[in-house]
Design a protein around this motif. Structure first.
Motif, PDB file in Angstrom:
ATOM      1  N   UNK A  92      23.559 104.961  21.371  1.00 54.14           N
ATOM      2  CA  UNK A  92      22.150 104.918  21.748  1.00 54.14           C
ATOM      3  C   UNK A  92      21.789 105.868  22.866  1.00 54.14           C
ATOM      4  N   UNK A  93      22.775 106.302  23.662  1.00 52.74           N
ATOM      5  CA  UNK A  93      22.539 107.336  24.654  1.00 52.74           C
ATOM      6  C   UNK A  93      22.064 106.866  26.011  1.00 52.74           C
ATOM      7  N   UNK A  94      21.928 105.553  26.209  1.00 48.20           N
ATOM      8  CA  UNK A  94      21.403 105.057  27.479  1.00 48.20           C
ATOM      9  C   UNK A  94      22.391 104.172  28.237  1.00 48.20           C
ATOM     10  N   UNK A  95      23.515 103.868  27.642  1.00 46.77           N
ATOM     11  CA  UNK A  95      24.546 103.101  28.332  1.00 46.77           C
ATOM     12  C   UNK A  95      25.902 103.735  28.064  1.00 46.77           C
ATOM     13  N   UNK A  96      26.801 103.512  29.010  1.00 44.96           N
ATOM     14  CA  UNK A  96      28.174 103.992  28.847  1.00 44.96           C
ATOM     15  C   UNK A  96      29.112 102.964  29.467  1.00 44.96           C
ATOM     16  N   UNK A  97      30.372 103.045  29.072  1.00 42.53           N
ATOM     17  CA  UNK A  97      31.387 102.093  29.507  1.00 42.53           C
ATOM     18  C   UNK A  97      32.500 102.881  30.200  1.00 42.53           C
ATOM     19  N   UNK A  98      32.890 102.428  31.401  1.00 43.75           N
ATOM     20  CA  UNK A  98      33.822 103.179  32.238  1.00 43.75           C
ATOM     21  C   UNK A  98      35.035 102.329  32.582  1.00 43.75           C
ATOM     22  N   UNK A  99      36.159 103.020  32.788  1.00 42.04           N
ATOM     23  CA  UNK A  99      37.354 102.308  33.231  1.00 42.04           C
ATOM     24  C   UNK A  99      37.355 102.177  34.754  1.00 42.04           C
ATOM     25  N   UNK A 100      38.345 101.471  35.267  1.00 44.94           N
ATOM     26  CA  UNK A 100      38.407 101.215  36.715  1.00 44.94           C
ATOM     27  C   UNK A 100      38.552 102.499  37.511  1.00 44.94           C
ATOM     28  N   UNK A 101      39.314 103.464  36.981  1.00 37.60           N
ATOM     29  CA  UNK A 101      39.509 104.730  37.689  1.00 37.60           C
ATOM     30  C   UNK A 101      38.181 105.458  37.862  1.00 37.60           C
ATOM     31  N   UNK A 102      37.367 105.485  36.840  1.00 35.86           N
ATOM     32  CA  UNK A 102      36.077 106.166  36.940  1.00 35.86           C
ATOM     33  C   UNK A 102      35.177 105.481  37.969  1.00 35.86           C
ATOM     34  N   UNK A 103      35.158 104.146  37.958  1.00 40.25           N
ATOM     35  CA  UNK A 103      34.339 103.412  38.928  1.00 40.25           C
ATOM     36  C   UNK A 103      34.837 103.664  40.347  1.00 40.25           C
ATOM     37  N   UNK A 104      36.161 103.712  40.504  1.00 40.05           N
ATOM     38  CA  UNK A 104      36.733 103.966  41.828  1.00 40.05           C
ATOM     39  C   UNK A 104      36.364 105.374  42.311  1.00 40.05           C
ATOM     40  N   UNK A 105      36.490 106.364  41.433  1.00 38.65           N
ATOM     41  CA  UNK A 105      36.169 107.740  41.814  1.00 38.65           C
ATOM     42  C   UNK A 105      34.704 107.885  42.209  1.00 38.65           C
ATOM     43  N   UNK A 106      33.841 107.086  41.584  1.00 37.73           N
ATOM     44  CA  UNK A 106      32.405 107.152  41.883  1.00 37.73           C
ATOM     45  C   UNK A 106      32.034 106.289  43.079  1.00 37.73           C
ATOM     46  N   UNK A 107      32.993 105.528  43.599  1.00 44.08           N
ATOM     47  CA  UNK A 107      32.714 104.678  44.745  1.00 44.08           C
ATOM     48  C   UNK A 107      31.910 103.437  44.406  1.00 44.08           C
ATOM     49  N   UNK A 108      31.992 102.996  43.155  1.00 45.71           N
ATOM     50  CA  UNK A 108      31.229 101.824  42.711  1.00 45.71           C
ATOM     51  C   UNK A 108      32.109 100.581  42.832  1.00 45.71           C
ATOM     52  N   UNK A 154      10.717 113.399  27.096  1.00 47.03           N
ATOM     53  CA  UNK A 154      10.770 113.177  28.535  1.00 47.03           C
ATOM     54  C   UNK A 154      10.864 111.667  28.737  1.00 47.03           C
ATOM     55  N   UNK A 155      11.946 111.204  29.312  1.00 48.53           N
ATOM     56  CA  UNK A 155      12.289 109.781  29.237  1.00 48.53           C
ATOM     57  C   UNK A 155      11.525 108.940  30.247  1.00 48.53           C
ATOM     58  N   UNK A 156      10.855 107.884  29.732  1.00 47.80           N
ATOM     59  CA  UNK A 156      10.089 106.975  30.578  1.00 47.80           C
ATOM     60  C   UNK A 156      10.736 105.601  30.701  1.00 47.80           C
ATOM     61  N   UNK A 157      11.660 105.275  29.800  1.00 50.85           N
ATOM     62  CA  UNK A 157      12.332 103.974  29.902  1.00 50.85           C
ATOM     63  C   UNK A 157      13.673 104.026  29.195  1.00 50.85           C
ATOM     64  N   UNK A 158      14.264 102.854  29.024  1.00 49.82           N
ATOM     65  CA  UNK A 158      15.587 102.770  28.436  1.00 49.82           C
ATOM     66  C   UNK A 158      15.582 102.704  26.928  1.00 49.82           C
ATOM     67  N   UNK A 159      16.582 101.994  26.403  1.00 54.48           N
ATOM     68  CA  UNK A 159      16.910 102.037  24.980  1.00 54.48           C
ATOM     69  C   UNK A 159      16.571 100.729  24.288  1.00 54.48           C
ATOM     70  N   UNK A 160      16.086 100.847  23.051  1.00 55.48           N
ATOM     71  CA  UNK A 160      15.884  99.661  22.221  1.00 55.48           C
ATOM     72  C   UNK A 160      17.227  99.087  21.774  1.00 55.48           C
TER      73      UNK A 160
END
Length: 557
Positions: A171-187, A313-319
């Protein structure tokens, strides 16, 4: 003798929709003995036509047209059905992903996969991936997994604990990340959600790995991506576009609105003879800025590649990912109403800027809240610079109200609604419920209001098969037999028009395409069966026998 000659000329002149004698005396192609649905109200049905120099020059009965054949290529359609070439009014045309990336779901059809298969595919990729470089999977669909549970960061941790891993929802509006990616992003679990996005958490407050809309921005600046430069980058873009063009004509598409992409590569593919479909190029980023600074407006180009509206031009999220901005809470949530991804003020400024430049406005708006915002921006832009036939587009325009339809009609908006979703995505409609689904993908409501709704598959979020889309529009029945929003059903003829003539109207090309009419481009599709006559639940399975663009066969089944 003179009288006989005059009589012959009079008979010829009366024959179906013929041009001048010079036009149809020596056609290049003649098609006879067909069941033709022209989408032309002056001649809705026909049996035959003649083509010369890539255009229809005569349309009528087999008896009338066969006398024109001469040395022309002649096709006996043997009572097969012919319709105008299908037009997709919104498509991301991701040829590179199809060729070069890890596909963890089926791009074209309903197919269920296992979470284990996703992990296995990404592990193979991880074994060949350098340190700190992203491992990415595409075409994931959260409701098309046999496990019947959400994909989590713990699943993706099984791919790698040393590399950042991301799975992109189709759908292009959500993604799924592993722990390493979250750690690298400081989340962390204590990180606040940014405006227009979320870092999802489970019932214990722990990060699940699912990230929505604007919250994904933080990942753009971390890790490394496999990058290609110079001729290698151009080659990959060319190959991807040539590949997707073959897929389009295989499914009967003759014209497609491309959401951005490498314009130079697109032109090179055409020069090399590998562009099989027509393109309305919808610009964003540097290409849109070049249009704005260089005085280039919508319509520049030719019948093969033409500058169209802006990229969405995106105004909101995904159906499909349940992040679109709606006026009521999502069922089963604690008041969540989706993501508005841009302020009204910024939206107003953007719309005014492109409209003043003579560029057709096009915004992505799924939920009724976002549609209201977009219409307000359009109304303002048109008030500041009146235009009699601006035809601004709303991409998706999914959840409507009576007042929104009134405003859409009042300023001449052309909505490009999802096509294949009614068949492909019934497993997501439970998240909304029947009352909301009665107002979603509202073809019946819009057509009844006189709004020329067009077909926008949104590939890769939805499969782009026009016949799958038509089946869903006609039946509102999903792959699993569930019926949602039956009040929005339309007829086969209306669905054909949505996928042909209305698509041409959306790109301001209804004078040259969208119907089988003398003088228009000879773009048509030959079907093995008549969609009016088959069981409506089998429309998507009708075989495409031939796809013809400009009188030239681009696909033969």
């Amino acid at each position: 003798m003179a009288g006989a000659g005059l009589a012959l000329l009079a008979t010829r002149a009366a024959r179906a929709a013929a041009g001048t004698w010079a036009d149809w005396a020596a056609p290049d192609l003649v098609v006879l003995n067909a069941r033709i649905y022209t989408m032309d109200p002056t001649l809705p049905k026909a049996e035959a036509f003649a083509v010369k120099d890539g255009r229809f020059v005569a349309v009528g009965s087999t008896q009338d047209i066969k006398g024109l054949a001469g040395k022309a290529q002649t096709i006996d359609a043997q009572q097969m059905t012919i319709v105008p070439g299908f037009i997709d009014s919104h498509n991301h045309a991701p040829g590179n992903e199809l060729l070069y990336e890890v596909l963890v779901g089926n791009p074209y059809e309903v197919e269920f996969v296992t979470i284990a298969s996703i992990i296995d595919k990404l592990r193979v990729k991880a074994q060949k991936t350098p340190a700190d470089t992203w491992v990415e999977g595409y075409f994931f669909d959260d409701t098309k997994v046999t496990d019947k549970r959400a994909l989590t960061r713990q699943d993706l941790d099984q791919v790698s604990m040393q590399l950042p891993v991301m799975v992109q929802h189709r759908g292009g509006h959500t993604a799924f990340y592993n722990s390493k990616a979250l750690q690298m992003a400081g989340i962390t679990k204590d990180t606040s959600n940014p405006a227009g996005g979320t870092f999802d958490r489970n019932e214990n407050g722990e990060l699940t790995g699912r990230v929505t809309d604007r919250a994904r921005d933080v990942f753009q600046t971390i890790g490394k991506h496999m990058t290609y430069a110079g001729e290698e980058a151009m080659r990959r873009d060319r190959d991807g576009l040539a590949f997707i063009s073959k897929q389009f004509v295989r499914y009967g598409l003759t014209s497609v609105c491309h959401e951005s992409g490498n314009l130079q590569a697109l032109q090179e593919v055409r020069t090399r003879g590998a562009l099989l479909h027509r393109v309305s190029y919808e610009a964003e980023g540097p290409e849109l800025e070049a249009m704005l600074s260089g005085g280039m407006s919508t319509g520049l180009g030719d019948e093969w590649i033409r500058l169209g509206a802006t990229c969405e031009h995106t105004a909101d999220g995904s159906f499909s990912e349940r992040t679109m901005a709606i006026s009521v809470p999502y069922p089963g949530t604690n008041g969540y109403r989706g993501n508005v991804t841009e302020s009204q003020e910024d939206l107003n400024r953007w719309c005014e800027r492109v409209h003043r430049a003579g560029i057709q406005m096009n915004c992505h708006a799924n939920g009724d809240v976002a549609i209201d915002h977009v219409l307000s921006a359009y109304e303002r832009a048109l008030r500041l610079k009146p235009a009699a036939d601006a035809r601004p587009k709303i991409t998706h325009c999914t959840l409507i109200t009576d007042d929104l339809v009134r405003r859409i009609k009042a300023i001449g908006v052309v909505p490009a609604l999802f096509t294949s979703y009614a068949y492909y995505n019934p497993d997501k409609f439970h998240f909304y419920g029947e009352e909301l689904m009665k107002r979603c993908m509202a073809y019946r409501t819009l057509l009844d209001a006189g709004v020329p709704a067009a077909a926008g598959s949104d590939f890769d979020p939805g499969p782009f098969s026009p016949l799958m889309g038509i089946q869903g529009m006609v039946t509102r029945t999903g792959w699993n037999g569930e019926v949602w929003g039956a009040n929005q059903r339309i007829t086969v003829d209306e669905a054909l028009r949505v996928n042909t003539l209305n698509g041409a109207y959306a790109t301001r090309e209804e004078s040259i395409k969208g119907s089988i009419t003398r003088g228009k481009l000879a773009d048509f599709v030959m079907l093995a069966e008549d969609p009016h006559a088959v069981d409506p639940s089998k429309i998507k399975d009708i075989k495409i026998e031939r796809t013809v663009v400009g009188g030239r066969t681009q696909f033969s089944g």
